[in-house]
Design a protein around this motif. Structure first.
Motif, PDB file in Angstrom:
ATOM      1  N   HIS A  37       0.810  -1.221   0.000  1.00  0.00           N
ATOM      2  CA  HIS A  37       0.000   0.000   0.000  1.00  0.00           C
ATOM      3  C   HIS A  37       0.847   1.277   0.000  1.00  0.00           C
ATOM      4  O   HIS A  37       0.316   2.368  -0.188  1.00  0.00           O
ATOM      5  CB  HIS A  37      -0.947   0.008   1.197  1.00  0.00           C
ATOM      6  N   ALA A  38       2.163   1.147   0.174  1.00  0.00           N
ATOM      7  CA  ALA A  38       3.038   2.312   0.052  1.00  0.00           C
ATOM      8  C   ALA A  38       3.011   2.869  -1.368  1.00  0.00           C
ATOM      9  O   ALA A  38       3.351   4.044  -1.583  1.00  0.00           O
ATOM     10  CB  ALA A  38       4.467   1.948   0.444  1.00  0.00           C
ATOM     11  N   LEU A  78       0.857   6.066   3.710  1.00  0.00           N
ATOM     12  CA  LEU A  78       1.961   6.939   4.098  1.00  0.00           C
ATOM     13  C   LEU A  78       1.541   8.391   4.259  1.00  0.00           C
ATOM     14  O   LEU A  78       2.319   9.206   4.748  1.00  0.00           O
ATOM     15  CB  LEU A  78       3.092   6.835   3.066  1.00  0.00           C
ATOM     16  N   ASP A  79       0.336   8.720   3.831  1.00  0.00           N
ATOM     17  CA  ASP A  79      -0.159  10.095   3.934  1.00  0.00           C
ATOM     18  C   ASP A  79      -1.454  10.139   4.739  1.00  0.00           C
ATOM     19  O   ASP A  79      -2.424  10.789   4.360  1.00  0.00           O
ATOM     20  CB  ASP A  79      -0.370  10.691   2.542  1.00  0.00           C
ATOM     21  N   THR A 133       8.882  13.767  -0.767  1.00  0.00           N
ATOM     22  CA  THR A 133       9.003  12.600   0.120  1.00  0.00           C
ATOM     23  C   THR A 133       9.558  11.387  -0.622  1.00  0.00           C
ATOM     24  O   THR A 133       9.346  10.244  -0.205  1.00  0.00           O
ATOM     25  CB  THR A 133       7.642  12.258   0.750  1.00  0.00           C
ATOM     26  N   GLY A 134      10.274  11.628  -1.736  1.00  0.00           N
ATOM     27  CA  GLY A 134      10.968  10.557  -2.445  1.00  0.00           C
ATOM     28  C   GLY A 134      10.092   9.666  -3.281  1.00  0.00           C
ATOM     29  O   GLY A 134      10.474   8.521  -3.580  1.00  0.00           O
ATOM     30  N   TYR A 177      -0.059  18.386  -4.089  1.00  0.00           N
ATOM     31  CA  TYR A 177       0.141  17.006  -3.650  1.00  0.00           C
ATOM     32  C   TYR A 177       1.241  16.329  -4.454  1.00  0.00           C
ATOM     33  O   TYR A 177       2.050  15.569  -3.902  1.00  0.00           O
ATOM     34  CB  TYR A 177      -1.164  16.218  -3.743  1.00  0.00           C
ATOM     35  N   ALA A 178       1.307  16.609  -5.752  1.00  0.00           N
ATOM     36  CA  ALA A 178       2.394  16.044  -6.554  1.00  0.00           C
ATOM     37  C   ALA A 178       3.747  16.537  -6.031  1.00  0.00           C
ATOM     38  O   ALA A 178       4.725  15.765  -5.979  1.00  0.00           O
ATOM     39  CB  ALA A 178       2.210  16.418  -8.017  1.00  0.00           C
ATOM     40  N   ALA A 179       3.809  17.803  -5.657  1.00  0.00           N
ATOM     41  CA  ALA A 179       5.059  18.326  -5.077  1.00  0.00           C
ATOM     42  C   ALA A 179       5.390  17.607  -3.771  1.00  0.00           C
ATOM     43  O   ALA A 179       6.556  17.298  -3.495  1.00  0.00           O
ATOM     44  CB  ALA A 179       4.928  19.832  -4.843  1.00  0.00           C
TER      45      ALA A 179
END
Length: 531
Positions: free
Chosen positions: A198-199, A208-209, A472-473, A465-467
């Motif tokens: 799910h990551a 992760l968010d 966050t890699g 959100y894309a940024a």
């Protein structure tokens, strides 16, 4: 007849005792269910909060009443100009009022979502606190029981109560979370491998968010009740303990409310109906602690229906009904039970015969719509769920998916490529439904199609959100989101450059609430200082 409708925000049916949950989250709801009819396949036609409650009280699908989302033209309830309600499609409370019922509500819902038409359901609307939602159950009970004491000697009233406790963030005292953690294990799914996979599912309230929102990344505001992210089984168990603790905290106050009815001597002649606006995903399709998809955990609702003189005398087999039902069926059902006619403009169908213990015919399928975090519609048959995405928002949502829910309750195996004939049949159901409500002369435009250029980007801006994904890699996930939006041939960001972002205004408002309301509560809330 006295009627209390109890609306519990984000109450997932299968986390309650009447629906077979293995933890004792809702003993008081179970006590009510012992003399009620419990409906096993009851769904909100539209989700989440604003579309669901609009459908419930208008008796119409969002495609017709105009509310399929939470923002702008997608959230504008369609009322014709003129004096008074429309006779063919009044709100539920208006119809009850025409029948001689005094209607009242203890709910901040109208203010929370600027849904001021909701007030037209009630002669009297009460806000338990000055908070804009997330009121604790003890505050709602305080106002509700006070109202009951003042109206106990009267008949023919309808009282709508909105409770918020199972909605994130879980603000109940930590003892309730600890109590649930101690009383039994968390479900086995998702396992560690699933959580690791799910990551790769991105989106606000993904693993992760978990605390990403319109104003950026964050950490848990209630660390004892919610983790910062879902990286392991321990995190998942932490999350479920918090949610179950919130449900148990609400149920404790349901018990106090029911005890007040007994004390006032009106328990035996007051109907009590318990349901929700929507459920919650806990890992299904990679979504955690969110109601952002037109899927099974979001749309399936509990419905425990106590009607004195009817349900309390039924034999056990008649206390459960598994017909496919919508929440828009509730309004005509109440009219039926009260001897009133249902307006011609409502879309629902009465299930009053099931309340009387008689068999009813089930629909072949339901069509469910979501418009706040994604734009999706789905088709639910007795065994299968087909989901069509029209706009993914910021979530990694596939354009089409098909699941065998009976065999695969956690929606882990997508059958869209393996079952082409079934997929075609489900598409046909969706087209049939759409043509009935939006594809005929005289029908108003489908608000989901009419706002597709904007999409469900009120809570989360795709550019920001894309940024965040890149920061966050997870650049490959940012590229995936951008590619999906590019296929729609619409602007990636809806924010106008010459005005403050709604997210920024929301951030300021939340900061104000957080700095003002930092007082802890006791288990019954009695010592909580008032703002």
């Amino acid at each position: 007849m006295r009627i209390i409708y109890i609306d519990v925000d984000t109450l997932r049916a299968d986390h309650t005792t009447p629906y077979g949950y293995h933890r004792p989250t809702t003993p008081h709801l179970q006590k009510l269910a012992d003399k009620s009819v419990t409906f096993d396949r009851y769904y909100c036609s539209d989700s989440p909060c604003l579309p669901s409650r609009t459908a419930l009280t208008s008796g119409q699908f969002g495609i017709a009443n105009g509310v399929i989302g939470h923002f702008g033209p997608a959230a504008q309830f369609r009322l014709d100009a003129g004096h008074g309600p429309e006779p063919d499609r009044p709100l539920l409370g208006q119809r009850l009022g025409w029948g001689g019922y005094y209607t009242a509500a203890v709910s901040v819902f109208a203010e929370r979502h600027r849904a001021y038409f909701f007030h037209a359901n009630f002669r009297e609307s009460i806000r338990a606190t000055d908070r804009m939602g997330d009121e604790e159950a003890h505050d709602v009970n305080h106002a509700a029981i006070d109202w009951l004491r003042r109206h106990a000697d009267q008949d023919d009233w309808y009282l709508h109560l909105t409770y918020w406790d199972p909605h994130t963030n879980y603000t109940q005292p930590a003892e309730w979370t600890d109590r649930m953690a101690a009383c039994g294990p968390v479900q086995a799914w998702p396992d560690e491998d699933t959580i690791a996979a799910h990551a790769e599912i991105y989106g606000p309230r993904s693993a992760l968010d978990l605390h990403y929102s319109a104003f950026g990344a964050g950490t848990s505001p209630v660390p004892h009740n919610m983790p910062d992210a879902i990286r392991s089984r321990a995190d998942f168990e932490h999350l479920i303990n918090g949610y179950d603790g919130a449900v148990a905290y609400w149920d404790h106050h349901l018990g106090l409310l029911l005890a007040a009815l007994e004390e006032l001597g009106i328990a035996e002649d007051t109907a009590v109906i318990v349901s929700a606006d929507h459920g919650e995903s806990f890992g299904e399709m990679g979504s955690y602690a969110e109601h952002g998809l037109a899927n099974e955990p979001t749309h399936r609702l509990p419905l425990v229906f106590y009607w004195p003189g009817l349900t309390d005398t039924l034999p056990e087999p008649a206390r459960h009904n598994d017909a496919l039902l919508y929440n828009i069926d509730l309004a005509p059902t109440l009219c039926d039970l009260l001897g009133m006619s249902a307006p011609a403009g409502w879309h629902g169908t009465s299930f009053a015969d099931a309340v009387r213990g008689e068999p009813i015919e089930s629909r072949e399928y339901l069509v469910l719509g979501h418009g706040a975090h994604t734009y999706q519609r789905s088709v639910r048959t007795r065994d299968h769920l087909y989901i069509r995405t029209y706009h993914p928002g910021c979530f990694r949502a596939e354009w089409e998916q098909l699941f065998h829910v009976t065999q695969d309750p956690y929606l882990t195996s997508d059958l869209i490529a393996r079952e082409p004939e079934l997929a075609a049949q489900m598409r046909s159901h969706l087209a049939e439904w759409w043509n009935q409500y939006a594809g005929r002369p005289g029908a108003l435009p489908d608000p989901m199609q009419a706002t597709l250029h904007t999409g469900p980007t009120y809570y989360n801006d795709p550019v920001s959100y894309a940024a965040h994904l890149r920061d966050t890699g997870r650049a490959h996930l940012a590229e995936d989101l951008e590619a999906r939006l590019a296929t729609l041939d619409i602007p990636v960001s809806w924010h106008a450059p010459d005005r403050p972002r709604t997210a920024d205004l929301l951030h300021r408002w939340v900061q104000l609430l957080q700095t003002r309301d930092q007082q802890p509560v006791t288990s019954d809330g009695a010592d909580r200082p008032k703002p």
